[in-house]
Design an enzyme around this catalytic site. Structure first.
Site, PDB file in Angstrom:
ATOM      1  N   HIS A   1      -3.787   5.589  57.283  1.00 10.86           N
ATOM      2  CA  HIS A   1      -3.630   4.303  57.050  1.00 10.86           C
ATOM      3  C   HIS A   1      -4.149   4.343  55.460  1.00 10.86           C
ATOM      4  O   HIS A   1      -5.066   4.711  55.267  1.00 10.86           O
ATOM      5  CB  HIS A   1      -4.655   3.466  57.524  1.00 10.86           C
ATOM      6  CG  HIS A   1      -5.159   2.197  57.264  1.00 10.86           C
ATOM      7  ND1 HIS A   1      -3.997   1.185  57.462  1.00 10.86           N
ATOM      8  CD2 HIS A   1      -6.156   1.542  56.990  1.00 10.86           C
ATOM      9  CE1 HIS A   1      -4.315   0.160  57.057  1.00 10.86           C
ATOM     10  NE2 HIS A   1      -5.744   0.178  56.540  1.00 10.86           N
TER      11      HIS A   1
ATOM     12  N   LYS B   1      -6.460  -3.015  49.384  1.00  7.02           N
ATOM     13  CA  LYS B   1      -5.494  -1.823  48.891  1.00  7.02           C
ATOM     14  C   LYS B   1      -4.125  -2.389  48.530  1.00  7.02           C
ATOM     15  O   LYS B   1      -3.384  -2.206  47.563  1.00  7.02           O
ATOM     16  CB  LYS B   1      -5.327  -0.840  50.108  1.00  7.02           C
ATOM     17  CG  LYS B   1      -6.629  -0.064  50.518  1.00  7.02           C
ATOM     18  CD  LYS B   1      -6.275   0.962  51.376  1.00  7.02           C
ATOM     19  CE  LYS B   1      -5.915   0.374  52.795  1.00  7.02           C
ATOM     20  NZ  LYS B   1      -7.080  -0.350  53.295  1.00  7.02           N
TER      21      LYS B   1
ATOM     22  N   ASP C   1       0.303   0.604  53.860  1.00 10.15           N
ATOM     23  CA  ASP C   1      -0.312   0.390  55.038  1.00 10.15           C
ATOM     24  C   ASP C   1      -0.068   1.879  55.785  1.00 10.15           C
ATOM     25  O   ASP C   1      -1.106   2.069  56.516  1.00 10.15           O
ATOM     26  CB  ASP C   1       0.206  -0.809  55.964  1.00 10.15           C
ATOM     27  CG  ASP C   1      -0.426  -1.262  57.163  1.00 10.15           C
ATOM     28  OD1 ASP C   1      -1.799  -1.282  56.805  1.00 10.15           O
ATOM     29  OD2 ASP C   1      -0.056  -1.376  58.145  1.00 10.15           O
TER      30      ASP C   1
ATOM     31  N   ARG D   1     -20.896   7.927  37.263  1.00  7.80           N
ATOM     32  CA  ARG D   1     -20.740   7.161  35.851  1.00  7.80           C
ATOM     33  C   ARG D   1     -20.359   7.933  34.714  1.00  7.80           C
ATOM     34  O   ARG D   1     -19.740   7.616  33.886  1.00  7.80           O
ATOM     35  CB  ARG D   1     -22.201   6.769  35.613  1.00  7.80           C
ATOM     36  CG  ARG D   1     -22.481   5.806  36.817  1.00  7.80           C
ATOM     37  CD  ARG D   1     -23.959   4.890  36.430  1.00  7.80           C
ATOM     38  NE  ARG D   1     -23.532   4.110  35.312  1.00  7.80           N
ATOM     39  CZ  ARG D   1     -24.634   3.153  34.888  1.00  7.80           C
ATOM     40  NH1 ARG D   1     -25.594   3.355  35.336  1.00  7.80           N
ATOM     41  NH2 ARG D   1     -24.435   2.360  33.909  1.00  7.80           N
TER      42      ARG D   1
END
Length: 338
Positions: free
Chosen positions: A150, A171, A189, A254
């Site tokens: 998926h 998404k 999908d 980061r």
């Protein structure tokens, strides 16, 4: 990805192989159509030169047998009696199919063996190398381990980016925005992935293809709306992007120094986790991820280079050798008023 169900195809019908690829491979059949009901169970291609000469201990009879220019001329030199003996010896083995290349006519003795054992016999106008190269690729992909996941797959600046995450995380919306920006969608999908060689390749679901569902809007046909240039049929997966709802309790990367990898069917793929929050431009971030991946492929790691420069500054300051960056400016080529 941890609970990925990996599947394997066990056999390929010669009839399906001929129907799908016969035209491209320029195959001509020399057997009754009823003989096409055999199956290819191995992904390799075998040239039976040694077996024809009598050495059958390592004869890969379960593979497609290809009679190239060398084997054909060897058979030609033996004469009818010699060829009859060769194929009597090989008749104890049943190959899935035989193919004669270079537009050469199969010998009668080969035809007799194939008809007796109901083995499909073909000839092709392609040279042996060309035929083997194409067929090897077909078989490699057909027998490759595969799975269904998926997610959404899109080509961004030539980088295959697989977007994963929980339902309703955004998404499809992110992929739609990327397509609108000129990038190419592969699948939405449902993504069919396969382990081909040392890579993971993604394709759309045969039913869904280039369609996309946007909640509140419905089903969209990306090819019709944006043109044929907005889609791709297949793409190597080079970066995995996991979209997560932003949380105060999660520590996100980061600096880019702690690179993550996801193991998919034994292949390590770089992974980036992106927190999703209102107002965040996921399209620009996705493009930056793709460009950063391209830079790494070309030997430039921005995070590592910045860290190295920073460490050198810290070491220089500790030794009392640090100087203000302003003093490094060339006054002849710099002005604060520009």
């Amino acid at each position: 990805m941890k609970d990925l169900k990996v599947l394997h195809r066990e056999k390929l019908s010669v009839r399906d192989f001929f129907c799908h690829y016969g035209k491209d491979l320029q195959l001509a059949i020399h057997s009754p159509e009823t003989d096409l009901d055999t199956f290819i169970a191995e992904g390799g291609i075998h040239r039976p030169g040694l077996a024809m000469a009598g050495y059958t201990k390592v004869y890969s009879s379960e593979q497609i047998q290809v009679v190239g220019h060398t084997e054909w001329n060897y058979l030609e030199s033996l004469g009818p009696e010699g060829r009859k003996k060769v194929f009597e010896n090989l008749s104890v083995f049943k190959a899935p199919m035989w193919v004669v290349t270079h537009a050469q006519t199969p010998h009668d003795e080969l035809k007799e063996m194939c008809n007796k054992l109901h083995i499909p016999l073909f000839s092709t106008t392609l040279h042996t190398y060309e035929f083997n190269k194409v067929v090897q690729r077909i078989l490699e992909e057909f027998f490759a381990p595969h799975a269904v996941i998926h997610g959404s797959l899109v080509d961004v600046y030539g980088i295959g980016m697989l977007f994963i995450g929980d339902s309703n995380v955004g998404k499809s919306e992110c992929v739609l925005d990327l397509v609108e920006s000129g990038h190419r969608m592969v699948a939405d999908d449902v993504v069919h992935i396969s382990h081909v060689g040392n890579t993971i390749v993604g394709r759309p679901d045969p039913l869904i293809r280039h369609h996309m569902e946007i909640r509140g809007v419905g089903i969209l046909d990306i090819r019709s709306m944006f043109g044929i240039h907005a889609i791709r049929k297949v793409k190597k997966i080079e970066v995995i992007v996991e979209l997560q709802p932003w949380s105060r309790d999660v520590s996100y990367e980061r600096t880019g120094l702690n690179e993550r990898d996801e193991i998919v069917m034994g292949v390590s793929i770089p992974k980036v986790v992106i927190p999703v929050a209102p107002g965040k431009n996921l399209t620009v971030i996705s493009e930056v991820i793709a460009m950063n991946a391209l830079m790494k492929m070309n030997g430039q790691n921005v995070a590592a280079e910045f860290n190295e420069s920073l460490m050198q500054k810290i070491k220089a300051k500790a030794k009392g050798e640090y100087s203000d960056d302003l003093l490094e400016m060339d006054p002849q080529h710099w002005s604060p008023y520009e």
